[in-house]
Write a protein that holds these residues in place. Structure first.
Motif, PDB file in Angstrom:
ATOM      1  N   SER A 116      14.407   7.215  -4.538  1.00 45.17           N
ATOM      2  CA  SER A 116      14.508   5.937  -3.488  1.00 45.17           C
ATOM      3  C   SER A 116      15.391   4.782  -3.704  1.00 45.17           C
ATOM      4  CB  SER A 116      13.100   5.586  -2.974  1.00 45.17           C
ATOM      5  OG  SER A 116      12.336   6.702  -2.303  1.00 45.17           O
ATOM      6  N   VAL A 117      15.123   4.426  -5.105  1.00 48.72           N
ATOM      7  CA  VAL A 117      15.743   3.242  -5.476  1.00 48.72           C
ATOM      8  C   VAL A 117      17.126   3.302  -5.985  1.00 48.72           C
ATOM      9  CG1 VAL A 117      15.012   3.067  -7.844  1.00 48.72           C
ATOM     10  CG2 VAL A 117      15.032   0.853  -6.560  1.00 48.72           C
ATOM     11  N   GLU A 135       0.917  -1.215   0.055  1.00 44.92           N
ATOM     12  CA  GLU A 135       0.144   0.035  -0.056  1.00 44.92           C
ATOM     13  C   GLU A 135       0.724   1.270   0.120  1.00 44.92           C
ATOM     14  OE1 GLU A 135      -3.134   2.294   3.068  1.00 44.92           O
ATOM     15  OE2 GLU A 135      -3.185   0.107   2.784  1.00 44.92           O
ATOM     16  N   VAL A 136       0.796   1.961  -1.058  1.00 44.94           N
ATOM     17  CA  VAL A 136       1.664   3.093  -1.127  1.00 44.94           C
ATOM     18  C   VAL A 136       1.002   4.523  -1.766  1.00 44.94           C
ATOM     19  CG1 VAL A 136       3.662   4.005  -2.642  1.00 44.94           C
ATOM     20  CG2 VAL A 136       3.734   1.667  -1.709  1.00 44.94           C
ATOM     21  N   ASN A 137       1.182   5.456  -1.119  1.00 41.84           N
ATOM     22  CA  ASN A 137       0.902   6.752  -1.821  1.00 41.84           C
ATOM     23  C   ASN A 137       2.020   7.334  -2.314  1.00 41.84           C
ATOM     24  OD1 ASN A 137       0.121   9.560  -2.150  1.00 41.84           O
ATOM     25  ND2 ASN A 137      -0.129  10.107  -0.126  1.00 41.84           N
ATOM     26  N   SER A 197       6.322   7.223   2.090  1.00 48.35           N
ATOM     27  CA  SER A 197       5.424   6.071   1.899  1.00 48.35           C
ATOM     28  C   SER A 197       6.179   5.199   0.746  1.00 48.35           C
ATOM     29  CB  SER A 197       4.446   6.464   1.302  1.00 48.35           C
ATOM     30  OG  SER A 197       3.402   5.209   0.980  1.00 48.35           O
ATOM     31  N   VAL A 198       6.642   5.937  -0.010  1.00 48.99           N
ATOM     32  CA  VAL A 198       7.534   5.187  -1.348  1.00 48.99           C
ATOM     33  C   VAL A 198       8.592   4.586  -0.755  1.00 48.99           C
ATOM     34  CG1 VAL A 198       8.884   5.719  -3.565  1.00 48.99           C
ATOM     35  CG2 VAL A 198       6.579   6.929  -3.255  1.00 48.99           C
ATOM     36  N   SER A 199       9.559   5.345   0.028  1.00 42.37           N
ATOM     37  CA  SER A 199      10.911   5.042   0.530  1.00 42.37           C
ATOM     38  C   SER A 199      10.498   3.594   1.374  1.00 42.37           C
ATOM     39  CB  SER A 199      11.302   6.071   1.552  1.00 42.37           C
ATOM     40  OG  SER A 199      12.656   5.603   2.042  1.00 42.37           O
ATOM     41  N   ASN A 200       9.494   3.669   2.175  1.00 44.40           N
ATOM     42  CA  ASN A 200       9.238   2.409   2.944  1.00 44.40           C
ATOM     43  C   ASN A 200       8.889   1.324   2.367  1.00 44.40           C
ATOM     44  OD1 ASN A 200       9.447   4.050   5.540  1.00 44.40           O
ATOM     45  ND2 ASN A 200       7.178   4.493   5.440  1.00 44.40           N
ATOM     46  N   ALA A 201       8.430   1.462   0.941  1.00 46.17           N
ATOM     47  CA  ALA A 201       7.884   0.353   0.100  1.00 46.17           C
ATOM     48  C   ALA A 201       9.291  -0.251  -0.429  1.00 46.17           C
ATOM     49  CB  ALA A 201       7.113   0.842  -0.971  1.00 46.17           C
ATOM     50  N   ILE A 202      10.180   0.593  -0.899  1.00 48.02           N
ATOM     51  CA  ILE A 202      11.509   0.270  -1.131  1.00 48.02           C
ATOM     52  C   ILE A 202      12.191  -0.559  -0.253  1.00 48.02           C
ATOM     53  CG2 ILE A 202      13.644   0.951  -2.079  1.00 48.02           C
ATOM     54  CD1 ILE A 202      11.654   1.440  -4.253  1.00 48.02           C
TER      55      ILE A 202
END
Length: 278
Positions: A118-119, A55-57, A63-68
């Motif tokens: 982030s990546v 789940e990403v905003n 939010s993006v950084s946490n997903a990475i």
């Protein structure tokens, strides 16, 4: 040993992103996929040990950084990133409010930049990686009444993808901008169309374009999402993937027509163009 690449796809609960995620999982790849809700991903794709729904905003950098971070913790690496999240904003430049315009840029442009930012540390450290940005033929040929802001977001994506390819080359990181034509997804569905909040009656060309897309083009698009997924995989597995990739016979033709127009204008105005040199 499983040497298949690990993919991260944004906006994967619908459209080209969904078709790609399903194809990758069917072929044994590991896939991290983002959407606004995990539930939407699980409903469309299901669950498996090779699938990480997130789940990403996309407009929230944290939010993006946490997903990475979660993807790296789960799969150990990321090899291919597909910036697919985005939407089409309809309305002329005069009609659209500042808020409507900025929101389209926030998602389509700054959301993708959040992912890249982030990546890239991971890609730089391992000296490899491939970022595939999903643009649009509207990011190469902008003559679409009522789609000026959407076109602008996709032109922006082209520009930063070109710069990214030059900046990241020394780290072995590749970048590709994809220009899809019309694909038979839900992009033109009433549920996903974002129309101008304050339409102006005088703009008949814009209204005609919107009506044409909703009534004549939707459901009759030439492009197959499943075949697009195969093309994406071939791009990622290519030793030397292109920086620019036009996807679909309609996009291919529109690109050629635009290039011909540019060549004609260059020739017609060559003397005036060069007259400004010292």
């Amino acid at each position: 040993m499983n040497t298949k690449k690990v993919w991260l796809i944004t906006g994967a609960s619908k459209g080209l992103g969904l078709s790609l995620a399903k194809k990758l999982l069917d072929e044994g790849y590991k896939v991290a996929a983002t959407s606004r809700t995990v539930e939407s991903l699980e409903i469309e794709i299901g669950t498996s040990e090779n699938f990480l729904p997130l789940e990403v905003n996309i407009t929230d950098e944290t939010s993006v950084s946490n997903a990475i971070t979660k993807t790296l913790e789960t799969f150990g690496t990321i090899d291919v990133v597909v910036n697919n999240a985005g939407y089409g904003q309809w309305g002329t430049l005069e009609e659209l409010t500042d808020s409507e315009t900025r929101q389209n840029f926030d998602v389509n442009v700054f959301g993708a930049l959040n992912v890249i930012r982030s990546v890239m540390p991971h890609f730089r450290n391992k000296k490899s990686g491939h970022i595939i940005n999903i643009g649009s033929i509207a990011g190469f040929n902008g003559i679409f009444p009522s789609l000026g802001i959407y076109c602008a977001t996709k032109y922006a994506m082209v520009g930063f993808t070109e710069s990214l390819s030059a900046e990241a080359k020394e780290f072995g990181v590749k970048a590709t901008i994809v220009y899809p034509g019309y694909f038979r997804t839900n992009f033109l569905d009433k549920s996903t169309l974002s129309l101008a909040q304050n339409p102006i009656e005088d703009y008949t060309a814009a209204r005609n374009s919107e009506h044409l897309h909703k009534t004549e083009i939707d459901g009759k698009q030439l492009g197959s999402p499943e075949k697009a997924a195969t093309a994406f995989i071939q791009l990622a597995e290519s030793e030397n993937p292109p920086l620019h990739f036009f996807m679909g016979s309609d996009a291919f033709t529109m690109a050629y027509n635009k290039i011909e127009i540019l060549q004609n204008e260059l020739r017609a105005n060559e003397a005036l163009s060069k007259s400004t040199d010292f």
